[in-house]
Design a protein around this motif. Structure first.
Motif, PDB file in Angstrom:
ATOM      1  N   ARG A 132     -12.327 -60.342 -45.216  1.00  0.00           N
ATOM      2  CA  ARG A 132     -11.290 -60.578 -46.075  1.00  0.00           C
ATOM      3  C   ARG A 132     -11.795 -60.644 -47.485  1.00  0.00           C
ATOM      4  O   ARG A 132     -11.058 -60.052 -48.407  1.00  0.00           O
ATOM      5  CB  ARG A 132     -10.561 -61.948 -45.666  1.00  0.00           C
ATOM      6  CG  ARG A 132     -10.095 -61.971 -44.288  1.00  0.00           C
ATOM      7  CD  ARG A 132      -9.376 -63.346 -44.071  1.00  0.00           C
ATOM      8  NE  ARG A 132      -8.104 -63.243 -44.593  1.00  0.00           N
ATOM      9  CZ  ARG A 132      -7.012 -63.139 -43.786  1.00  0.00           C
ATOM     10  NH1 ARG A 132      -7.035 -62.827 -42.675  1.00  0.00           N
ATOM     11  NH2 ARG A 132      -5.847 -63.308 -44.316  1.00  0.00           N
ATOM     12  N   ILE A 133     -12.993 -61.056 -47.851  1.00  0.00           N
ATOM     13  CA  ILE A 133     -13.465 -60.946 -49.350  1.00  0.00           C
ATOM     14  C   ILE A 133     -13.830 -59.490 -49.627  1.00  0.00           C
ATOM     15  O   ILE A 133     -13.396 -59.116 -50.680  1.00  0.00           O
ATOM     16  CB  ILE A 133     -14.792 -61.890 -49.494  1.00  0.00           C
ATOM     17  CG1 ILE A 133     -14.339 -63.550 -49.462  1.00  0.00           C
ATOM     18  CG2 ILE A 133     -15.385 -61.639 -50.692  1.00  0.00           C
ATOM     19  CD1 ILE A 133     -15.350 -64.514 -49.249  1.00  0.00           C
ATOM     20  N   VAL A 172     -17.911 -72.807 -47.048  1.00  0.00           N
ATOM     21  CA  VAL A 172     -17.891 -72.554 -48.511  1.00  0.00           C
ATOM     22  C   VAL A 172     -17.392 -70.990 -48.361  1.00  0.00           C
ATOM     23  O   VAL A 172     -16.298 -70.647 -49.140  1.00  0.00           O
ATOM     24  CB  VAL A 172     -19.302 -72.085 -48.866  1.00  0.00           C
ATOM     25  CG1 VAL A 172     -19.319 -71.382 -50.124  1.00  0.00           C
ATOM     26  CG2 VAL A 172     -19.875 -73.608 -49.203  1.00  0.00           C
ATOM     27  N   VAL A 173     -17.562 -70.357 -47.299  1.00  0.00           N
ATOM     28  CA  VAL A 173     -17.016 -68.797 -47.314  1.00  0.00           C
ATOM     29  C   VAL A 173     -15.360 -68.761 -47.000  1.00  0.00           C
ATOM     30  O   VAL A 173     -14.419 -68.225 -47.647  1.00  0.00           O
ATOM     31  CB  VAL A 173     -17.582 -67.845 -46.032  1.00  0.00           C
ATOM     32  CG1 VAL A 173     -16.590 -66.727 -45.823  1.00  0.00           C
ATOM     33  CG2 VAL A 173     -18.863 -67.657 -46.496  1.00  0.00           C
ATOM     34  N   ALA A 174     -15.218 -69.859 -45.825  1.00  0.00           N
ATOM     35  CA  ALA A 174     -13.634 -70.107 -45.893  1.00  0.00           C
ATOM     36  C   ALA A 174     -12.605 -70.646 -47.142  1.00  0.00           C
ATOM     37  O   ALA A 174     -11.749 -70.190 -47.234  1.00  0.00           O
ATOM     38  CB  ALA A 174     -13.466 -71.233 -44.833  1.00  0.00           C
ATOM     39  N   VAL A 175     -13.552 -71.486 -47.780  1.00  0.00           N
ATOM     40  CA  VAL A 175     -12.752 -72.100 -48.941  1.00  0.00           C
ATOM     41  C   VAL A 175     -12.820 -70.942 -50.079  1.00  0.00           C
ATOM     42  O   VAL A 175     -11.818 -70.615 -50.719  1.00  0.00           O
ATOM     43  CB  VAL A 175     -13.600 -73.215 -49.838  1.00  0.00           C
ATOM     44  CG1 VAL A 175     -13.304 -73.317 -51.270  1.00  0.00           C
ATOM     45  CG2 VAL A 175     -13.659 -74.339 -49.106  1.00  0.00           C
ATOM     46  N   ALA A 176     -13.884 -69.934 -50.138  1.00  0.00           N
ATOM     47  CA  ALA A 176     -13.664 -68.770 -50.994  1.00  0.00           C
ATOM     48  C   ALA A 176     -12.560 -67.814 -50.645  1.00  0.00           C
ATOM     49  O   ALA A 176     -11.857 -67.430 -51.574  1.00  0.00           O
ATOM     50  CB  ALA A 176     -14.829 -67.990 -51.056  1.00  0.00           C
ATOM     51  N   VAL A 177     -12.263 -67.391 -49.423  1.00  0.00           N
ATOM     52  CA  VAL A 177     -11.276 -66.703 -49.019  1.00  0.00           C
ATOM     53  C   VAL A 177      -9.883 -67.340 -49.192  1.00  0.00           C
ATOM     54  O   VAL A 177      -9.095 -66.850 -49.947  1.00  0.00           O
ATOM     55  CB  VAL A 177     -11.294 -66.516 -47.211  1.00  0.00           C
ATOM     56  CG1 VAL A 177     -10.103 -65.996 -46.915  1.00  0.00           C
ATOM     57  CG2 VAL A 177     -12.733 -65.689 -47.037  1.00  0.00           C
ATOM     58  N   ALA A 178      -9.902 -68.643 -49.043  1.00  0.00           N
ATOM     59  CA  ALA A 178      -8.363 -69.186 -49.445  1.00  0.00           C
ATOM     60  C   ALA A 178      -8.172 -69.509 -50.910  1.00  0.00           C
ATOM     61  O   ALA A 178      -6.957 -69.082 -51.252  1.00  0.00           O
ATOM     62  CB  ALA A 178      -8.412 -70.898 -48.929  1.00  0.00           C
ATOM     63  N   ALA A 179      -9.170 -69.234 -51.381  1.00  0.00           N
ATOM     64  CA  ALA A 179      -8.823 -69.334 -52.952  1.00  0.00           C
ATOM     65  C   ALA A 179      -8.505 -67.979 -53.523  1.00  0.00           C
ATOM     66  O   ALA A 179      -7.423 -68.020 -54.454  1.00  0.00           O
ATOM     67  CB  ALA A 179     -10.216 -69.965 -53.903  1.00  0.00           C
ATOM     68  N   LEU A 180      -9.176 -66.976 -52.889  1.00  0.00           N
ATOM     69  CA  LEU A 180      -9.132 -65.763 -53.361  1.00  0.00           C
ATOM     70  C   LEU A 180      -7.390 -65.309 -53.060  1.00  0.00           C
ATOM     71  O   LEU A 180      -6.799 -64.632 -53.683  1.00  0.00           O
ATOM     72  CB  LEU A 180      -9.837 -64.624 -52.686  1.00  0.00           C
ATOM     73  CG  LEU A 180     -11.223 -64.838 -53.399  1.00  0.00           C
ATOM     74  CD1 LEU A 180     -12.198 -64.129 -52.695  1.00  0.00           C
ATOM     75  CD2 LEU A 180     -11.096 -64.141 -54.955  1.00  0.00           C
ATOM     76  N   PRO A 204     -21.080 -77.679 -53.624  1.00  0.00           N
ATOM     77  CA  PRO A 204     -20.719 -76.113 -53.516  1.00  0.00           C
ATOM     78  C   PRO A 204     -19.259 -75.558 -53.399  1.00  0.00           C
ATOM     79  O   PRO A 204     -19.023 -74.688 -53.979  1.00  0.00           O
ATOM     80  CB  PRO A 204     -21.695 -75.786 -52.340  1.00  0.00           C
ATOM     81  CG  PRO A 204     -21.962 -76.769 -51.609  1.00  0.00           C
ATOM     82  CD  PRO A 204     -22.017 -77.919 -52.633  1.00  0.00           C
ATOM     83  N   VAL A 205     -18.569 -76.445 -52.791  1.00  0.00           N
ATOM     84  CA  VAL A 205     -17.139 -76.055 -52.746  1.00  0.00           C
ATOM     85  C   VAL A 205     -16.469 -76.329 -53.833  1.00  0.00           C
ATOM     86  O   VAL A 205     -15.523 -75.521 -54.465  1.00  0.00           O
ATOM     87  CB  VAL A 205     -16.177 -76.584 -51.232  1.00  0.00           C
ATOM     88  CG1 VAL A 205     -16.825 -76.241 -50.056  1.00  0.00           C
ATOM     89  CG2 VAL A 205     -16.405 -78.259 -51.538  1.00  0.00           C
TER      90      VAL A 205
END
Length: 528
Positions: A132-133, A172-180, A204-205
């Motif tokens: 997704r990223i 961390v990856v899941a938080v990045a996806v949700a933010a994007l 990190p999050v």
């Protein structure tokens, strides 16, 4: 496959977009790609990677991995929170890892099934998330596969199988996806889960949220971060409040065991790194260090490009490649700096967020353009890293960056022998307890399993603190039960080299150090 042309030579040390401005732009709608590059297909790739890593690593789990498994088994079989049945304890640093391992043990009844289940969930999230990223920033469809390959073959990360490290990467990856994807509620859920993975993973999050969460104005950003904080607290606070009242600590006792404010401002994570890892596993350190340096380099390059072209918005839009690169690299860097500030003891997995963050940042830059030379280089690196991680043979007897005194198989066998001798009598551990307790199924005690044994260490940490630290520790210990230390009937001891043998020896076993290859003895003695 998205076509992105190369950037000017010399800007970064790895392949990147053709124009510097490409790192700042938000790409258009992604092109259709193969099913295996979709989020679902990438999750399947994650499951395959987890299966392969479990197969080679499960026999070489570290002792701390077995501590988590001991907690999980006690939870499944006795509905208690502790390392051994009948003794409550608050030394499981990652409640989420314990819960998931317990689920795996309950379903499969095996260590392999439990470890695979947690690893498979983590890798599936990483694979789907990186897919997704990649679509959001216009990266190659190969980004998930490259990310998974680099993470799975890392000698340091692979040495932490059974622990919470890969779970932390997934969050961390899941938080990045949700933010994007502009989903602040899901960002909050991810942040709450990060705290349940490990309390220090809030660092990190938080960095990822700071760099990737969108907002049209500062006020809107504050409202969104407030939403994130409220949801995160709703997810994480119930457990910590329960632990505070029932287990005697809002945070685990291991915080006091493994931090030392008296060490000054020369961080122990650096000062002790040489004796634990560089002097013992220099090749593995170099292999891991390559990606850490690459991650820092590409992140600094992305910032430099943004500053040169748009000083007021150095990272461009939150969904730009530059923002994602910097978010991943900065998240791990901020985490290791935070551990340095509290002088955490240098366990290998403490470097996990740094290694994973820099690895993902490097993967993003590599896959901004799918080039045959890049893919060949990644494949060669992964082969070398995998060989280094498993240089003791496959399946592993002990992971390469494992600092335990001996391997799990030896501890498990000794534990079974000890059980036949001591029965239900308490026995003191020699210093490592996880695999011994798993094999023994007996009342083995030390600071990790018995609250009474932990008390002197907690009090010592309190004595080392300043006024603010002591106030926080007093509040944390407000509901700590005053439990006497158990009196062991037997003690396990290490006897190395020319060390004198203790008296009252009941049984002796030979063991071999995975790091030095030197033999030593583990002896069971009757307590005087």
């Amino acid at each position: 496959m998205t076509s992105v042309t190369p950037r000017p030579a010399g800007t970064l040390v790895v392949p990147a977009p053709r124009r510097a401005s490409d790192l700042e732009q938000v790409p258009g709608p992604p092109r259709r790609s193969s099913w295996w590059a979709s989020p679902g297909g990438s999750a399947v790739l994650g499951l395959l990677a987890a299966t392969a890593l479990t197969a080679v690593a499960v026999r070489g789990l570290g002792d701390d991995s077995y501590i988590s498994l001991d907690y999980a088994r006690t939870l499944v079989e006795h509905r208690q929170w502790g390392l051994v049945p009948g003794r409550g304890a608050n030394t499981a640093t990652s409640p989420l890892n314990v819960w998931l391992l317990a689920l795996g043990l309950g379903v499969t009844g095996t260590v392999t099934g439990a470890v695979w289940g947690v690893l498979a969930a983590a890798f599936a999230v990483v694979g789907a998330g990186m897919s997704r990223i990649g679509r959001a920033i216009g990266a190659s469809p190969l980004l998930p596969a490259v990310s998974l390959a680099l993470l799975a073959t890392s000698p340091l990360l692979a040495s932490a199988v059974g622990l919470e490290t890969y779970l932390g990467v997934a969050v961390v990856v899941a938080v990045a996806v949700a933010a994007l994807e502009d989903r602040p509620v899901l960002v909050g859920v991810g942040c709450g889960l990060a705290v349940l993975v490990r309390p220090d993973y809030v660092v990190p999050v938080a960095v990822v949220v700071l760099l990737l969460l969108r907002a049209r104005s500062p006020l809107a950003w504050l409202r969104r971060t407030a939403t994130v904080a409220i949801v995160a607290g709703t997810v994480a606070l119930p457990w910590h409040l329960w632990a505070w009242f029932e287990l005697g600590g809002f945070v685990p006792d291991t915080f006091s065991f493994k931090t030392n404010p008296a060490a000054g401002h020369v961080p122990s994570l650096i000062a002790m790194f040489d004796s634990l890892y560089w002097s013992r596993t220099p090749v593995a350190v170099v292999v891991v260090g390559v990606l850490v340096l690459a991650g820092w380099t590409v992140a600094l390059g992305a910032v430099a490009i943004g500053l040169r072209r748009a000083p007021r918005a150095a990272l461009g839009a939150p969904s730009s490649p530059a923002a994602v690169i910097v978010a991943f690299a900065a998240s791990g860097t901020a985490h290791i700096v935070a551990l340095m500030v509290i002088n955490a003891y240098p366990q290998a997995w403490y470097y996990g967020p740094l290694v994973a963050g820099c690895t993902l940042a490097t993967a993003v830059v590599l896959e901004m353009r799918s080039h045959r030379a890049v893919l060949t280089g990644v494949a060669v690196y992964c082969v070398i890293a995998g060989l280094v991680a498993g240089q003791g043979g496959v399946p592993w007897r002990a992971a390469d960056m494992n600092s335990n005194f001996t391997d799990a198989a030896t501890y498990l066998a000794i534990g079974r022998d000890v059980s036949a001798v001591v029965g239900s009598a308490p026995v003191a551990s020699p210093g490592e307890i996880g695999a011994l307790a798993w094999g023994c199924r007996c009342d083995i005690v030390d600071q990790f399993s018995a609250r009474g044994n932990a008390r002197p260490l907690l009090d010592h940490r309190y004595d080392l603190g300043g006024p603010l630290s002591r106030a926080v520790l007093r509040l944390n210990a407000r509901h700590r039960p005053d439990v006497p230390a158990p009196v062991p009937a037997y003690k396990l001891r290490y006897v190395r080299g020319d060390d004198p043998m203790p008296s009252e020896v009941v049984r002796t076993w030979w063991a071999i150090s995975p790091q030095t290859g030197l033999p030593f003895r583990i002896v069971l003695v009757a307590a005087s």
